[in-house]
Scaffold this motif. Structure first.
Motif, PDB file in Angstrom:
ATOM      1  N   ASP A  42       0.862  -1.184   0.000  1.00  0.00           N
ATOM      2  CA  ASP A  42       0.000   0.000   0.000  1.00  0.00           C
ATOM      3  C   ASP A  42       0.896   1.231   0.000  1.00  0.00           C
ATOM      4  O   ASP A  42       1.666   1.446   0.939  1.00  0.00           O
ATOM      5  CB  ASP A  42      -0.913   0.023   1.231  1.00  0.00           C
ATOM      6  N   SER A  57      -2.151   3.985  -3.937  1.00  0.00           N
ATOM      7  CA  SER A  57      -2.163   2.826  -4.822  1.00  0.00           C
ATOM      8  C   SER A  57      -1.917   1.571  -4.013  1.00  0.00           C
ATOM      9  O   SER A  57      -1.181   1.599  -3.028  1.00  0.00           O
ATOM     10  CB  SER A  57      -1.080   2.980  -5.894  1.00  0.00           C
ATOM     11  N   ARG A  58      -2.532   0.478  -4.412  1.00  0.00           N
ATOM     12  CA  ARG A  58      -2.301  -0.826  -3.786  1.00  0.00           C
ATOM     13  C   ARG A  58      -1.839  -1.778  -4.873  1.00  0.00           C
ATOM     14  O   ARG A  58      -2.478  -1.924  -5.911  1.00  0.00           O
ATOM     15  CB  ARG A  58      -3.572  -1.358  -3.137  1.00  0.00           C
ATOM     16  N   ILE A  59      -0.722  -2.439  -4.607  1.00  0.00           N
ATOM     17  CA  ILE A  59      -0.174  -3.418  -5.531  1.00  0.00           C
ATOM     18  C   ILE A  59      -0.186  -4.769  -4.825  1.00  0.00           C
ATOM     19  O   ILE A  59       0.323  -4.903  -3.711  1.00  0.00           O
ATOM     20  CB  ILE A  59       1.284  -3.061  -5.944  1.00  0.00           C
ATOM     21  N   THR A  61       0.946  -8.730  -5.387  1.00  0.00           N
ATOM     22  CA  THR A  61       1.809  -9.516  -6.254  1.00  0.00           C
ATOM     23  C   THR A  61       2.230 -10.809  -5.556  1.00  0.00           C
ATOM     24  O   THR A  61       2.080 -10.937  -4.341  1.00  0.00           O
ATOM     25  CB  THR A  61       3.046  -8.682  -6.683  1.00  0.00           C
TER      26      THR A  61
END
Length: 98
Positions: A42, A57-59, A61
């Motif tokens: 985050d 933004s939230r990534i 993976t």
């Protein structure tokens, strides 16, 4: 005569990016969480003297990609420091750490 495995042809990746995404988002804090199957990053912006931080933004993976990202960041920080000098980790003047 044994068949030798053939290498698949290399594919060149073409990246498309909207204008909004190309402008990027500034982040001065990253919160990292994980489970056994994924990492969640985050990216937040913390304003000085404000108790509220907004997630920009939230990534999400996988672990293998997270490790590749870590390696890529390490290599790029090394290149940056070789060109511009050491990045100090002294947080004086940077405000509170969260």
């Amino acid at each position: 005569m044994a068949d030798t495995p053939t290498k698949p042809p290399e594919m060149q990746l073409q990246v498309q990016m909207s204008e909004e995404v190309s402008n990027g988002q500034y982040s001065n804090l990253v919160l990292v969480n994980h489970t056994d199957s994924e990492f969640v990053l985050d990216f937040l912006y913390v304003q000085p003297q404000q108790p509220l931080a907004r997630v920009r933004s939230r990534i999400i993976t996988g672990p293998r990609h997270a490790k590749r990202l870590l390696k890529a960041l390490q290599e790029n920080v090394q290149r940056y420091e070789a060109r511009f000098g050491t990045i100090p980790l002294d947080e004086e003047g940077e405000g509170p750490r969260h």
